[in-house]
Design an enzyme around this catalytic site. Structure first.
Site, PDB file in Angstrom:
ATOM      1  N   LYS A  77       0.846  -1.195   0.000  1.00  0.00           N
ATOM      2  CA  LYS A  77       0.000   0.000   0.000  1.00  0.00           C
ATOM      3  C   LYS A  77       0.883   1.247   0.000  1.00  0.00           C
ATOM      4  O   LYS A  77       1.944   1.255   0.635  1.00  0.00           O
ATOM      5  CB  LYS A  77      -0.887  -0.061   1.253  1.00  0.00           C
ATOM      6  N   SER A 152      -9.620   1.268   3.205  1.00  0.00           N
ATOM      7  CA  SER A 152      -8.792   2.077   2.338  1.00  0.00           C
ATOM      8  C   SER A 152      -7.756   1.276   1.539  1.00  0.00           C
ATOM      9  O   SER A 152      -7.269   1.765   0.535  1.00  0.00           O
ATOM     10  CB  SER A 152      -8.071   3.142   3.162  1.00  0.00           C
ATOM     11  N   SER A 176      -9.556  -1.267   7.261  1.00  0.00           N
ATOM     12  CA  SER A 176      -9.031  -1.075   5.913  1.00  0.00           C
ATOM     13  C   SER A 176      -8.299  -2.253   5.286  1.00  0.00           C
ATOM     14  O   SER A 176      -7.974  -2.195   4.100  1.00  0.00           O
ATOM     15  CB  SER A 176      -8.108   0.135   5.895  1.00  0.00           C
TER      16      SER A 176
HETATM   17  N1  GLN Z   1     -13.180   3.328   6.934  1.00  0.00           N
HETATM   18  C1  GLN Z   1     -12.465   3.711   8.089  1.00  0.00           C
HETATM   19  C2  GLN Z   1     -12.066   5.158   7.989  1.00  0.00           C
HETATM   20  O1  GLN Z   1     -12.404   5.742   7.031  1.00  0.00           O
HETATM   21  C3  GLN Z   1     -11.259   2.836   8.280  1.00  0.00           C
HETATM   22  C4  GLN Z   1     -10.097   3.227   7.471  1.00  0.00           C
HETATM   23  C5  GLN Z   1      -8.850   2.456   7.822  1.00  0.00           C
HETATM   24  O2  GLN Z   1      -8.909   1.388   8.426  1.00  0.00           O
HETATM   25  N2  GLN Z   1      -7.710   3.025   7.449  1.00  0.00           N
HETATM   26  O3  GLN Z   1     -11.451   5.703   8.830  1.00  0.00           O
END
Ligand code: GLN
Length: 486
Positions: A77, A152, A176
Site C-alpha cells: 500500500k 482504504s 481497511s
Molecule cells: N473506513 C475507516 C475510515 O475511514 C477505516 C479506514 C482504515 O482502516 N484506514 O477511517
C-alpha cells in the site's frame, strides 16, 4: 503462474522449477493487461524488481540459502515508505514525495528476499472505505468494475484478487484490510495492535493503525506474518517478544481446534443485508459440521463504536497530519504572501475534502472547550467496548460476524453522504478500538456474484489460533479459489 499461492510459488522457485524472473515477468504482463482498467497500482518498479529477481535466481542456482519469500512478487500500500520510488498516500500533498528510507515491513520483506513490485492505491491517508477518496485514481473491483474495491487498502485487495501480485501489505485503522478483502474475495488479516512495527508507515490514527497481509490463502497470510511480525525499537508501541513471543504461524496451521466455541452477537448481525446474513449463517454451519459449538453473546457497547472511533481517529489524524505544512514534506504553495500562507495554502491545495473534514472534526474534538465532552468521553467508551470483547472471550474461543453490512457498492453510490459511509464500518472498527486481531476470509457470493467475507476475531496476540480457525473453514470450502473473470 498467477494461479499459484505464495507458498506454492516460493517452493517452486526454491526448487529451481520456476525462475523468480519469470514470475516477475508474468505478474507484469498481467499488470500491463489488466491494470489500465482496475487501477490498483499508483507506481510499479519493473526494472528494480527484475534485477532483484535475477539476483535471487542466481543465489538459488549457486546453492545459497534464501529467505522465506525468496523471489515472490509482493506489492505494498502506498502509505509505507520505500527508499526506491514514491510514497504518495494517494494524496496531492505527497504526490512527488520520495522517502529517504525503507519502513520496517519493507526491510523485513527485503530480508526475506521478496520482490517488491509496486505501490498500491488507497483512500487518501487511509481515510475511507472505497478508494473514492484517493486523489490520484479510482481503483475498481475486479469482480464488477462498476463497484468499489473497498478501502482504504482497496488497491491491495484488487491487485491480489486480480492476481496482479501474489500477496500484498495493507494497513488497518478501522477495517481497511478486512473490508476490502471482503469486497474483493481475498484473505485479509489485521494483526494485534503492536504485533507489527509501523516504523515507516505514514500515521493516520496512531492508537489504531496496524499493518497486515492480504493474500489468496490463509496459509499465505501466516507466512507473511512470519516475515513481518516481531519487535522493533523504532516503534514505541511495538510489543516486546518477551511479553508476547512471535510464533511460527505456519506451524500447526492445518490442525483444527478441538472443541471450538464460537461466539456470535445476534443484535449486531441484524444490521447486515439478508444475503450477507445468509452467507455468515452458512459459514457457521461449516464450523458446526466440524463439531464447533455456537454461543450467543451480547456486546452492548459496540453500538457506540462508530461515534467513538470517529472522535478518536479524527483527533489523532488532526495531530498526525499537522506535519504536512508545506515545509517538511511534499507540496508547497507557489507564491505565499507570508509564512501563514505557506501553511494554509499548501494544506488547502494539497489535502482532499475528506482529509480536511477529518482534520477539522479532530481539531474540534481536541479543542479546550470540547476535549472533555468528546475526546475524553470517547476514551472512556473505548474502555467499555474493550470490556465487551474481554467478556465475549470468556465464553468462547473466537467471535464471528460479518465484515461489512453489504457487498461492494457502486462507485459514486455513497460519496454524497459521508455519514452513511462511516456507518458501514460497524463490524470492523470496534476491533481496532480493542486492539485485537481479526481476519476476513471469503465465505460466499451474493446474487450479483460479488464476494462476501466472514470475520473472525480472537484475543490479543493469538494470531496463531485465529489463523488455525480460519484455515479450518478454508479446507472445507472453495470460495478462496474462485477468481474474477477479467
Ligand atoms: N473506513 C475507516 C475510515 O475511514 C477505516 C479506514 C482504515 O482502516 N484506514 O477511517
Amino acid at each position: 503462474m498467477h494461479e499459484l499461492s505464495i507458498i506454492e510459488l516460493k517452493d517452486k522457485i526454491a526448487a529451481g522449477e520456476v525462475k523468480s524472473a519469470d514470475a516477475v515477468k508474468s505478474v507484469f504482463e498481467r499488470i500491463e493487461k489488466h491494470d489500465p482498467v482496475i487501477g490498483a497500482y499508483i507506481s510499479t518498479f519493473k526494472e528494480g524488481a527484475l534485477k532483484a529477481a535475477l539476483d535471487v535466481d542466481e543465489r538459488i542456482a549457486a546453492g545459497e540459502t534464501v529467505g522465506a519469500l525468496a523471489g515472490v512478487p509482493i506489492a505494498v500500500k502506498d502509505n509505507m515508505c520505500v527508499s526506491t520510488g514514491k510514497t504518495t498516500c494517494a494524496s496531492k500533498i505527497l504526490e512527488n514525495f520520495e522517502a529517504p528510507y525503507d519502513g520496517h515491513v519493507i526491510e523485513k520483506l527485503k530480508e526475506a528476499d521478496a520482490i517488491i513490485i509496486g505501490k498500491l492505491n488507497m483512500d487518501e491517508f487511509a481515510m475511507g472505505s472505497s478508494c473514492e477518496n484517493s486523489a490520484l485514481q479510482q481503483t475498481k473491483n475486479p469482480w464488477d468494475v462498476s463497484t468499489v474495491p473497498g478501502g482504504s487498502s482497496g488497491g491491495a485487495a484488487a491487485a491480489v484478487a486480480a492476481r496482479m501480485c501474489f500477496g500484498a501489505l495493507g494497513s488497518d485503522t478501522g477495517g481497511s484490510i478486512r473490508q476490502p478483502a471482503s469486497f474483493c474475495g481475498v484473505v485479509g488479516l489485521k494483526p494485534t495492535y503492536g504485533r507489527v512495527s509501523r516504523y515507516g508507515l505514514v500515521a493516520y490514527g496512531s492508537s489504531l493503525d496496524q499493518i497486515g497481509p492480504l493474500t489468496t490463502t490463509v496459509s499465505d497470510a501466516a507466512l507473511m506474518m512470519n516475515v513481518i511480525a516481531g519487535h522493533d525499537k523504532r516503534d514505541s508501541t511495538s510489543i516486546s517478544t518477551d511479553v508476547a513471543p512471535v510464533k511460527d504461524y505456519l506451524d500447526g496451521i492445518d490442525q483444527p481446534l478441538d472443541g471450538l466455541k464460537i461466539a456470535v452477537v445476534p443484535e449486531l448481525n441484524a444490521g447486515a443485508s439478508q444475503q450477507v446474513k445468509d452467507a455468515i449463517e452458512k459459514g457457521l454451519d461449516v464450523y458446526k459440521g466440524l463439531g464447533a459449538e455456537i454461543v450467543e453473546v451480547a456486546m452492548p457497547n459496540v453500538e457506540y463504536a462508530i461515534a467513538t472511533y470517529y472522535v478518536i481517529a479524527t483527533a489523532e489524524a488532526s495531530s498526525n497530519l499537522a506535519r504536512f505544512d508545506g515545509v517538511h514534506y511534499g507540496h508547497r504553495t507557489e507564491k505565499p504572501k507570508d509564512y501563514i500562507e505557506v501553511y494554509s495554502k499548501s494544506r488547502a491545495e494539497g489535502f482532499g475534502t475528506e482529509v480536511k473534514r477529518r482534520i477539522m472534526l479532530g481539531t474540534y474534538a481536541l479543542s479546550s472547550g470540547y476535549y472533555d465532552a468528546y475526546y475524553l468521553k470517547a476514551l472512556k467508551v473505548r474502555n467499555l467496548i474493550r470490556q465487551d470483547f474481554t467478556n465475549a472471550f470468556e465464553k468462547a474461543d473466537c467471535l464471528m460476524m460479518p465484515v461489512s453490512p453489504t457487498t461492494a457498492f457502486k462507485i459514486g453510490e455513497k460519496t454524497d453522504d459521508p455519514l452513511e459511509m462511516y456507518m458501514a464500518d460497524i463490524y470492523t472498527i470496534a476491533v481496532n478500538l480493542a486492539g485485537i486481531p481479526g481476519i476476513s476470509i471469503p465465505c460466499g457470493f451474493d446474487d450479483g456474484g460479488l464476494p462476501i467475507g466472514l470475520q473472525i476475531l480472537t484475543e490479543a496476540f493469538t494470531e496463531d489460533r485465529l489463523l488455525r480457525i480460519a484455515r479450518m473453514f478454508e479446507k472445507q470450502t472453495e470460495y478462496n479459489t474462485k477468481m474474477p473473470k477479467l
